[in-house]
Design a protein around this motif. Structure first.
Motif, PDB file in Angstrom:
ATOM      1  N   PRO A 183       0.748  -1.249  -0.190  1.00 18.31           N
ATOM      2  CA  PRO A 183      -0.031   0.017  -0.212  1.00 18.31           C
ATOM      3  C   PRO A 183       0.878   1.302   0.019  1.00 18.31           C
ATOM      4  O   PRO A 183       1.950   1.244   0.615  1.00 18.31           O
ATOM      5  N   LYS A 184       0.672   2.438  -0.584  1.00 18.04           N
ATOM      6  CA  LYS A 184       1.106   3.395  -0.855  1.00 18.04           C
ATOM      7  C   LYS A 184       1.330   4.179   0.562  1.00 18.04           C
ATOM      8  O   LYS A 184       2.475   5.071   0.628  1.00 18.04           O
ATOM      9  N   THR A 185       0.547   3.856   1.581  1.00 16.33           N
ATOM     10  CA  THR A 185       0.657   4.321   2.889  1.00 16.33           C
ATOM     11  C   THR A 185       1.731   3.717   3.697  1.00 16.33           C
ATOM     12  O   THR A 185       1.672   3.962   4.927  1.00 16.33           O
ATOM     13  N   ALA A 186       2.328   2.668   3.180  1.00 17.81           N
ATOM     14  CA  ALA A 186       3.124   1.985   4.052  1.00 17.81           C
ATOM     15  C   ALA A 186       4.559   2.521   4.518  1.00 17.81           C
ATOM     16  O   ALA A 186       4.962   3.539   3.687  1.00 17.81           O
ATOM     17  N   GLN A 226      11.097   9.667  -3.307  1.00 15.85           N
ATOM     18  CA  GLN A 226      10.065  10.453  -4.358  1.00 15.85           C
ATOM     19  C   GLN A 226       8.640  10.208  -4.216  1.00 15.85           C
ATOM     20  O   GLN A 226       7.769  10.812  -4.505  1.00 15.85           O
ATOM     21  N   LYS A 227       8.651   8.750  -4.514  1.00 13.17           N
ATOM     22  CA  LYS A 227       7.061   8.288  -4.445  1.00 13.17           C
ATOM     23  C   LYS A 227       6.430   8.401  -3.107  1.00 13.17           C
ATOM     24  O   LYS A 227       5.061   8.645  -3.447  1.00 13.17           O
ATOM     25  N   MET A 228       7.108   8.108  -2.102  1.00 14.57           N
ATOM     26  CA  MET A 228       6.440   7.951  -0.854  1.00 14.57           C
ATOM     27  C   MET A 228       6.592   9.013   0.179  1.00 14.57           C
ATOM     28  O   MET A 228       5.805   8.787   1.070  1.00 14.57           O
ATOM     29  N   GLY A 229       7.367   9.970  -0.103  1.00 14.60           N
ATOM     30  CA  GLY A 229       7.472  10.964   0.915  1.00 14.60           C
ATOM     31  C   GLY A 229       8.628  10.541   1.697  1.00 14.60           C
ATOM     32  O   GLY A 229       8.557   9.267   2.213  1.00 14.60           O
ATOM     33  N   ALA A 230       9.632  11.501   2.215  1.00 16.59           N
ATOM     34  CA  ALA A 230      10.736  10.989   3.120  1.00 16.59           C
ATOM     35  C   ALA A 230      10.115  10.553   4.523  1.00 16.59           C
ATOM     36  O   ALA A 230      10.930   9.552   5.027  1.00 16.59           O
ATOM     37  N   GLU A 231       8.863  10.824   4.962  1.00 15.32           N
ATOM     38  CA  GLU A 231       8.520  10.563   6.052  1.00 15.32           C
ATOM     39  C   GLU A 231       8.185   9.023   6.220  1.00 15.32           C
ATOM     40  O   GLU A 231       8.116   8.537   7.406  1.00 15.32           O
ATOM     41  N   ASN A 232       7.834   8.418   5.203  1.00 18.75           N
ATOM     42  CA  ASN A 232       7.476   6.934   4.905  1.00 18.75           C
ATOM     43  C   ASN A 232       8.532   6.090   4.749  1.00 18.75           C
ATOM     44  O   ASN A 232       8.463   4.802   4.789  1.00 18.75           O
ATOM     45  N   VAL A 255       9.050   0.299  11.266  1.00 21.26           N
ATOM     46  CA  VAL A 255       8.312   0.168   9.647  1.00 21.26           C
ATOM     47  C   VAL A 255       7.338  -0.999   9.736  1.00 21.26           C
ATOM     48  O   VAL A 255       7.318  -1.815  10.585  1.00 21.26           O
ATOM     49  N   ASP A 256       6.491  -0.970   8.700  1.00 23.39           N
ATOM     50  CA  ASP A 256       5.727  -1.901   8.264  1.00 23.39           C
ATOM     51  C   ASP A 256       6.472  -3.130   7.440  1.00 23.39           C
ATOM     52  O   ASP A 256       6.090  -4.381   7.632  1.00 23.39           O
ATOM     53  N   ALA A 285      11.517   2.055 -11.646  1.00 18.44           N
ATOM     54  CA  ALA A 285      10.759   0.769 -12.229  1.00 18.44           C
ATOM     55  C   ALA A 285      10.622  -0.143 -10.973  1.00 18.44           C
ATOM     56  O   ALA A 285       9.520  -0.575 -11.028  1.00 18.44           O
ATOM     57  N   ILE A 286      11.576  -0.415 -10.327  1.00 19.85           N
ATOM     58  CA  ILE A 286      11.642  -1.337  -9.198  1.00 19.85           C
ATOM     59  C   ILE A 286      10.382  -0.614  -8.139  1.00 19.85           C
ATOM     60  O   ILE A 286       9.450  -1.338  -7.686  1.00 19.85           O
ATOM     61  N   THR A 287      10.341   0.613  -7.875  1.00 19.97           N
ATOM     62  CA  THR A 287       9.467   1.325  -6.888  1.00 19.97           C
ATOM     63  C   THR A 287       7.917   1.219  -7.734  1.00 19.97           C
ATOM     64  O   THR A 287       6.976   0.992  -6.870  1.00 19.97           O
ATOM     65  N   ASN A 288       7.872   1.501  -8.833  1.00 22.39           N
ATOM     66  CA  ASN A 288       6.593   1.451  -9.575  1.00 22.39           C
ATOM     67  C   ASN A 288       6.063  -0.102  -9.319  1.00 22.39           C
ATOM     68  O   ASN A 288       4.797  -0.346  -9.112  1.00 22.39           O
ATOM     69  N   MET A 289       6.890  -0.985  -9.322  1.00 24.50           N
ATOM     70  CA  MET A 289       6.567  -2.391  -9.347  1.00 24.50           C
ATOM     71  C   MET A 289       6.034  -2.839  -8.026  1.00 24.50           C
ATOM     72  O   MET A 289       5.187  -3.353  -7.770  1.00 24.50           O
ATOM     73  N   ILE A 290       6.942  -2.430  -7.060  1.00 22.19           N
ATOM     74  CA  ILE A 290       6.678  -2.666  -5.670  1.00 22.19           C
ATOM     75  C   ILE A 290       5.264  -1.993  -5.089  1.00 22.19           C
ATOM     76  O   ILE A 290       4.505  -2.820  -4.347  1.00 22.19           O
TER      77      ILE A 290
END
Ligand code: BGC
Length: 768
Positions: free
Chosen positions: A439-442, A486-492, A517-518, A594-599
């Motif tokens: 999940p993007k909130t992870a 970049q995708k999830m924000g430094a806080e995550n 972390v989760d 690419a890896i991030t987009n896939m995960i």
């Protein structure tokens, strides 16, 4: 199988024989087509050749590395910033008539620098030499124009192979050709059509994997992208099929060392991709710098003259590998001295020597010619081929194109193709309980030495031969960590740095961070290397990596293992403790994204392994192993394997005939349905298995594949056509034979039987 149904017992004997003869006649016609401009070019070549002195001819056959015309202390210590040494340039081009320069010196250049370097070289060649013959500049643009800063880099061939997507590979090669021509270099030492039969070998990642059909198909696609319809096109380059032949299965695994491969296996496993590249019109072939069965390829008259020239009918340019003629002497000890090595290589059929540091090759060849140990005709043959390629490339008319001819260089459109290639290559090998996509909130911990490294995304042949300084030049691109932030924000995102071989301190810090972390994304694999620098003593993941993985798993947080590596490092010591495993190969500059987009699920993975992922360092088996290896066959992940975020079901495998005869075409169809709830791409793979044969058969061989895209609930009927030739093998007498008998056709978990009714001998060896 050998017990074939006797032709004489059949009523329609005459008709069958006729069909067979017609079929053989058809297969005999497998020549490359001649170019309509050829005769005009041949005339120009002859005219020029007549005017050339022995020294000028031999100069054309000589290729030197850029260092030799650069300021600095030769051979390696080039001054910075790079500058051409005018005196050396004169000496090489004007005095010694050298016809080819290659390589990038010690590192990449910006596009402008390249333009200046090549312009100066061509200016001297075309204005200050007697015959004004342009220089043929060659380079290794093996995953993008990789010796040019800011060019578009792509996944290495092993990653492209995992896409199983020939049209994507062709598109990638088109861009590489465009960007290579944009720096006025018209000749690429790519593709490798070697077949990766040993994960120990350091050049595993430079290939399209372990199966020669996949290598063949993707090799052709790459070639088409590079050369297009004509290499005179200012957006195309001459390609080089390398390394002829049998380079990638050294007995010891050590680069440039001895291989023992009987001829029928050379023909079965290694020759077909070269045969197809020749048929498709490849302009150059580079020889293998090792020895097979005791004979270095550069001294192998049989392999080069009989097989490559006569059987395959290769008319193009044969270039030696780096210093490989000298190596016949000092590395393989097959010649008494450099001069005898030159003699052996010329007799074998080398046209151009990648020397690369001095003019010794020219001097020795001149001596040999004067002593009449090498004939003028022999030298003329090679010079003809070299001049012909220069004419075909249009170098005599226009050796240089201004930069503004290439507005798409490093464009966003090209970058997107690179990202797409990386995304299609990524192979999901394990996904316990559908852990991925996250999940993007992870909240995620990212660690492992490869987490923040451009080097392990890019591998060797990146800005430098060993790829070691990408971290200082690729800063404008994203590592896996950067892409994730970049995708999830430094806080995550929590990041804990790790050494290649994690230290106890790295591990303690990572365990502490895991509490917050989760999920844990653990990035392991290899750092960059090329050729002999990539020799390994042990294929196992290092002890520090194993400890890091195990101890992170012990925290109870799910671990997603991301591998960026050029060959399969053994992970069985901890794989069972990983909840997900993502193989990214060497995805290059867009790999982090690419890896991030896939995960995180923006990309549905569709890559499939182009090799067998071994479970143990001493169990290096292939998917197409023999039946006798079956009982021991245990793998980490099989060849052709890769998961998706959706599921596919296969039904209705149908063969249009159960018996196949000479001249027949077999049509196989299968229905594939997307049974999950998101769109996905699937590689449909067709294998054949020979039940028994006079030569121990493989349990299965890949014969066809296609990649399709399906929406949820959509079904597509996939149709493959096969010929009797697809069931043939090379006998110990080096004949291509399809033996009558029982076969199995497999697609996914579906299986059908097939009988081949006649023995069919494919007489002409070059048509394999
Ligand atoms: C490699 C070739 C390469 C050549 C030129 C050699 O060491 O084996 O693959 O094309 O160098 O760089």
């Amino acid at each position: 199988m050998s017990a074939h149904t006797a032709l004489t017992t059949q009523p329609n004997l005459m008709l069958r024989k006729l069909v067979l003869l017609f079929y053989i006649a058809l297969t005999l016609g497998c020549h490359t087509q001649s170019d309509p401009k050829t005769s005009e070019i041949d005339q120009k070549v002859e005219k020029l050749l007549k005017q050339m002195t022995l020294e000028e001819k031999v100069g054309q056959m000589t290729q030197l590395t850029l260092n030799v015309i650069s300021k600095g202390i030769l051979p390696y210590d080039v001054s910075e910033p790079h500058e051409i040494d005018e005196e050396r340039l004169q000496n090489v081009i004007v005095k010694n008539h050298v016809g080819s320069i290659f390589n990038a010196g010690n590192h990449a250049f910006e596009r402008d620098n390249w333009q200046q370097i090549i312009a100066r070289v061509q200016q001297v060649a075309t204005t200050q030499t007697r015959l004004k013959i342009p220089v043929l500049y060659g380079i290794d643009a093996v995953h993008g124009t990789n010796y040019t800063y800011h060019s578009t880099l792509f996944p290495h061939q092993i990653g492209l192979a995992a896409t199983w997507n020939p049209s994507l590979v062709e598109k990638v090669a088109e861009i590489v050709a465009y960007e290579t021509r944009a720096i006025n270099i018209p000749w690429n030492f790519s593709p490798s059509v070697d077949v990766a039969r040993s994960p120990l070998h350091s050049r595993f990642y430079e290939t399209f994997g372990e199966d020669n059909y996949l290598v063949k198909e993707l090799g052709k696609a790459m070639l088409k992208g590079y050369q297009g319809d004509t290499v005179a096109d200012k957006y195309k380059v001459a390609a080089t099929a390398k390394h002829f032949i049998g380079y990638t299965m050294p007995l010891s695994g050590i680069d440039r060392s001895s291989a023992w491969i009987p001829e029928h296996y050379l023909r079965e496993y290694f020759l077909p991709p070269f045969a197809d590249a020749v048929r498709a019109g490849v302009k150059a072939v580079m020889l293998n710098l090792s020895e097979i069965n005791g004979i270095p390829a550069h001294a192998n008259i049989y392999a080069v003259q009989e097989i490559l020239r006569k059987e395959l009918k290769f008319k193009g340019l044969i270039v030696s590998d780096w210093e490989a003629i000298r190596e016949v002497f000092f590395h393989h000890h097959v010649a008494a001295n450099d001069k005898e090595a030159v003699k052996l290589a010329i007799d074998a059929g080398v046209d151009m020597s990648m020397v690369p540091f001095d003019v010794m090759f020219s001097e020795l060849l001149i001596e040999l010619a004067k002593e009449k140990r090498v004939s003028t005709q022999r030298i003329d043959e090679s010079v003809r081929r070299i001049l012909k390629l220069k004419f075909e490339l249009g170098l005599f008319e226009q050796p240089l194109y201004p930069a503004d001819n290439y507005p798409k260089f490093a464009s966003e459109a090209f970058r997107q193709v690179s990202q797409h290639a990386a995304e299609e290559s990524i192979t999901l090998l394990k996904n316990e309980n559908n852990l991925l996509p996250l999940p993007k909130t992870a909240k995620v911990l990212i660690t492992g030495f490869a987490a923040n490294s451009m080097r392990s995304l890019n591998g060797g042949w990146t800005y430098t031969w060993q790829g070691h300084d990408i971290d200082s030049h690729g800063g404008y691109k994203h590592t896996i960590l950067e892409a994730m932030v970049q995708k999830m924000g430094a806080e995550n995102v929590r990041f804990v740095e790790s050494a290649f071989d994690s230290t106890p301190e790295n591990i303690t810090q990572a365990i502490a961070a895991a509490q917050e972390v989760d999920y844990i994304v653990l990035c392991l694999g290899e750092s960059s290397y090329a050729e002999n620098f990539g020799n390994v003593r042990d294929l196992n993941a290092s002890e520090g990596q194993v400890q890091l993985a195990r101890q992170l798993a012990a925290t109870g947080k799910p671990v997603i293992l991301v591998l960026t590596e050029g060959r399969p490092k053994i992970i069985s010591a901890f794989e069972s403790q990983m909840q997900a495993v993502v193989m990214a190969y060497l995805p290059s500059n867009e790999g982090g994204l690419a890896i991030t987009n896939m995960i995180f699920g923006e990309v549905n993975p569709s890559g499939k392994l182009p090799f067998t992922y071994p479970i143990a360092a001493n169990m290096l088996l292939h998917y197409d192993h023999k039946y006798s290896e079956n009982y021991a066959f245990e793998v980490q992940y099989p060849f052709g394997f890769g998961l998706s975020y959706t599921t596919f079901a296969y039904q209705n495998l149908t063969l249009d005939k159960k018996q196949l005869r000479a001249g027949d075409t077999l049509t196989v169809s299968v229905d594939v349905t997307n049974t999950g709830n998101r769109a996905g791409k699937e590689v449909v793979q067709l294998y054949s298995g020979d039940i028994f044969a006079s030569l121990a058969p493989s349990v299965k061989r890949l014969r066809r594949f296609t990649k399709i895209e399906l929406q949820p609930n959509e079904t597509k009927k996939v149709i493959f056509t096969l010929l009797p030739e697809d069931f043939a093998f090379i006998t110990p007498k080096n004949q291509k034979l399809a033996e009558a008998g029982a076969f199995e056709i497999t697609v996914a978990d579906l299986k059908e039987n097939l009988e081949l009714v006649d023995n069919i001998d494919f007489a002409e060896k070059s048509c394999q």
